[in-house]
Design a protein around this motif. Structure first.
Motif, PDB file in Angstrom:
ATOM      1  N   ALA A 158       0.736  -1.298   0.017  1.00 49.75           N
ATOM      2  CA  ALA A 158      -0.054   0.140  -0.068  1.00 49.75           C
ATOM      3  C   ALA A 158       0.925   1.092   0.051  1.00 49.75           C
ATOM      4  O   ALA A 158       0.541   2.124  -0.431  1.00 49.75           O
ATOM      5  N   GLU A 159       1.937   1.230   0.859  1.00 48.21           N
ATOM      6  CA  GLU A 159       2.677   2.383   0.850  1.00 48.21           C
ATOM      7  C   GLU A 159       3.449   2.798  -0.516  1.00 48.21           C
ATOM      8  O   GLU A 159       3.462   3.932  -0.931  1.00 48.21           O
ATOM      9  N   GLY A 160       3.987   1.657  -1.045  1.00 49.37           N
ATOM     10  CA  GLY A 160       4.927   1.877  -2.191  1.00 49.37           C
ATOM     11  C   GLY A 160       3.914   2.383  -3.342  1.00 49.37           C
ATOM     12  O   GLY A 160       4.193   3.050  -4.234  1.00 49.37           O
ATOM     13  N   THR A 161       2.883   1.447  -3.638  1.00 48.37           N
ATOM     14  CA  THR A 161       1.812   2.003  -4.657  1.00 48.37           C
ATOM     15  C   THR A 161       1.121   3.160  -4.367  1.00 48.37           C
ATOM     16  O   THR A 161       0.953   3.918  -5.459  1.00 48.37           O
ATOM     17  N   GLY A 162       1.196   3.441  -3.161  1.00 45.96           N
ATOM     18  CA  GLY A 162       0.423   5.120  -2.760  1.00 45.96           C
ATOM     19  C   GLY A 162       1.253   6.080  -3.606  1.00 45.96           C
ATOM     20  O   GLY A 162       0.741   7.160  -3.699  1.00 45.96           O
ATOM     21  N   PHE A 163       2.844   5.830  -3.308  1.00 50.30           N
ATOM     22  CA  PHE A 163       3.644   6.774  -3.756  1.00 50.30           C
ATOM     23  C   PHE A 163       3.421   7.210  -5.159  1.00 50.30           C
ATOM     24  O   PHE A 163       3.445   8.247  -5.658  1.00 50.30           O
ATOM     25  N   VAL A 164       3.412   5.925  -5.987  1.00 51.24           N
ATOM     26  CA  VAL A 164       3.123   6.313  -7.317  1.00 51.24           C
ATOM     27  C   VAL A 164       1.863   6.819  -7.673  1.00 51.24           C
ATOM     28  O   VAL A 164       1.678   7.603  -8.589  1.00 51.24           O
ATOM     29  N   GLU A 165       0.747   6.459  -6.937  1.00 52.46           N
ATOM     30  CA  GLU A 165      -0.465   6.930  -7.204  1.00 52.46           C
ATOM     31  C   GLU A 165      -0.639   8.363  -7.061  1.00 52.46           C
ATOM     32  O   GLU A 165      -1.167   9.164  -7.933  1.00 52.46           O
ATOM     33  N   GLU A 166      -0.059   8.661  -5.969  1.00 51.59           N
ATOM     34  CA  GLU A 166       0.371  10.369  -5.515  1.00 51.59           C
ATOM     35  C   GLU A 166       0.911  11.073  -6.692  1.00 51.59           C
ATOM     36  O   GLU A 166       0.703  12.113  -7.098  1.00 51.59           O
ATOM     37  N   THR A 167       1.878  10.352  -7.134  1.00 54.08           N
ATOM     38  CA  THR A 167       2.805  10.904  -8.303  1.00 54.08           C
ATOM     39  C   THR A 167       2.088  10.924  -9.534  1.00 54.08           C
ATOM     40  O   THR A 167       2.242  12.265 -10.165  1.00 54.08           O
TER      41      THR A 167
END
Length: 348
Positions: A166-175
Motif C-alpha cells: 500500500a505504501e509503495g503503490t500509494g507513492f506512485v498513485e500520488e505521483t
C-alpha cells in the motif's frame, strides 16, 4: 521484448459472420475460445464481441460501417478495432497498431473500461489506486508483462525497501495524480517492461524516473520527458521554470543496493553507478546535464552511510537522493545545481 498493449485497426466491412469465421474460429481451434457480449456497451455505432481463451488470455473486437474519426493518416470508412493479450488471428497480421490516445475516443474509452474491469477482477486491491491502474494499463494487460508488472507493485512495493504494498503503490498513485505524465503514458508505462521474466533492476530504474518527475513538479518546474539531444541519445527530462522560460536537462540513475551487486559498500555502489552513466551518454553529451542519483533502493542503514559520507559521483552538477513512500525526500548536492529543489528535497 513485446510492446505495451495497443489497438489493431482492420479496415474493411465486418459482420457477425465474418467475426465468427475469421477471428473466433481460429482462436478456438488454437487456444479454445468463448465468444460473448462485452462487459460494457460498445461505442455508439459499433458492434462488439469479447473473446476469452482457455489459457486465461482475452481479446476485444468492435466494428462499424463508418469510422468518421480515424487515426492520423488513416482513411474513414468501415473498420474493426482489436485489442487483447492473446495471439492475433492471421486475418489481422498486416493491420496497423495504434496507442490508446490515437484511436477514436469512444473506442478507446470502451476498450479501457473493459480492460480496467478485467484488471480489477484479477487484482481487486488495485481498484484503490485508480491512477496507477489507468496509467499502467498498457503493461498490466500486455501479453507477456501482465504478471511481472502487477507483481512489481503487489509483491515488491513498487521498488521501495522496508515498505508495504500500500505504501509503495500509494507513492506512485500520488505521483500520477497531477496528470503531468499523462501525455507520455505509453512511453513511461512501457519503461516497466513487458517481459515475462521479472527484472527488478529495470523496474526500479523506471520508478526512479517517476520519482524525479515528482521532485521536479513539486519544486515548481514544468517537465517534458524523453528529450532527444544532438548526440543521438535521449535524456530523461527537460525541466522548465514557468516564470522565466529557462530550462535544464536532467538524467536519472538508480544504484542497486549492496546486497544485489558486486560493490563492497553503499558508497562504492553510488560511485560505480554514477560512473557508468557519466562515462556513457553524459560524457557524449558534453555537459549541461544535472544527474539525479536515486538511492531509493537502499535500505535505511545503507542510505545512512551514503548520507554521512556524501561521496563524489564523478559528475557535476549532481543530486544524490532517497525517497520514501510518504513523499519525503532527502539528499545532497555536488557542484552548482541550477535547479532550486528546496521545496521538494530536504538537504542533509
Amino acid at each position: 521484448m513485446a510492446q505495451p498493449l495497443r489497438f489493431r485497426r482492420a479496415p474493411g466491412r465486418w459482420s457477425a459472420d465474418r467475426v465468427r469465421s475469421q477471428l473466433k474460429r481460429p482462436l478456438d481451434d488454437n487456444l479454445g475460445a468463448t465468444a460473448s457480449d462485452p462487459w460494457f456497451s460498445p461505442p455508439p455505432g459499433y458492434e462488439a464481441r469479447r473473446f476469452d481463451m482457455d489459457d486465461g488470455s482475452f481479446a476485444l473486437f468492435c466494428w462499424t460501417d463508418s469510422d468518421d474519426d480515424p487515426p492520423p493518416a488513416a482513411t474513414p470508412g468501415p473498420v474493426g478495432y482489436w485489442i487483447g493479450n492473446t495471439e492475433t488471428p492471421s486475418e489481422l497480421w498486416r493491420t496497423d497498431k495504434y496507442g490508446f490516445d490515437e484511436v477514436p475516443y469512444p473506442v478507446s474509452r470502451w476498450g479501457q473500461r473493459e480492460l480496467l474491469a478485467g484488471l480489477h477482477d484479477d487484482e481487486p486491491w488495485l481498484a484503490a489506486y485508480p491512477h496507477v491502474s489507468w496509467f499502467f494499463l498498457p503493461v498490466f494487460c500486455s501479453k507477456d508483462g501482465a504478471e511481472t508488472t502487477r507483481a512489481f507493485f503487489r509483491d515488491h512495493a513498487a521498488g521501495f525497501p522496508e515498505a508495504t504494498r500500500a505504501e509503495g503503490t500509494g507513492f506512485v498513485e500520488e505521483t500520477l495524480r497531477s496528470g503531468t505524465l499523462d501525455d507520455e503514458r505509453e512511453t513511461m508505462a512501457g519503461k516497466l517492461g513487458t517481459s515475462a521474466s521479472m527484472d527488478l533492476v529495470r523496474m526500479n530504474a523506471a520508478i526512479a524516473e517517476f520519482t524525479a518527475a515528482r521532485i521536479l513538479t513539486d519544486a515548481g518546474y514544468a517537465i517534458t520527458p524523453e528529450i532527444e539531444v544532438t548526440t543521438g541519445h535521449s535524456l530523461d527530462f527537460r525541466a522548465t521554470d514557468p516564470n522565466t522560460g529557462s530550462a535544464w536537462l536532467v538524467e536519472v540513475t538508480r544504484p542497486q543496493p549492496v546486497s544485489g551487486r558486486a560493490a563492497s559498500d553503499p558508497v562504492a555502489a553510488v560511485r560505480d553507478t554514477a560512473e557508468t552513466k557519466t562515462s556513457g551518454q553524459l560524457e557524449a553529451h558534453g555537459g549541461g546535464v544535472t544527474l539525479f542519483v536515486d538511492c531509493t533502493s537502499f535500505p535505511a542503514d545503507d542510505w545512512a552511510v551514503v548520507r554521512d559520507a556524501q561521496p563524489q559521483v564523478r559528475h557535476k552538477p549532481a543530486v544524490v537522493l532517497r525517497a520514501r513512500p510518504d513523499g519525503h525526500v532527502e539528499g545532497y548536492q555536488k557542484g552548482a545545481v541550477p535547479l532550486d529543489l528546496s521545496d521538494a528535497i530536504e538537504w542533509v
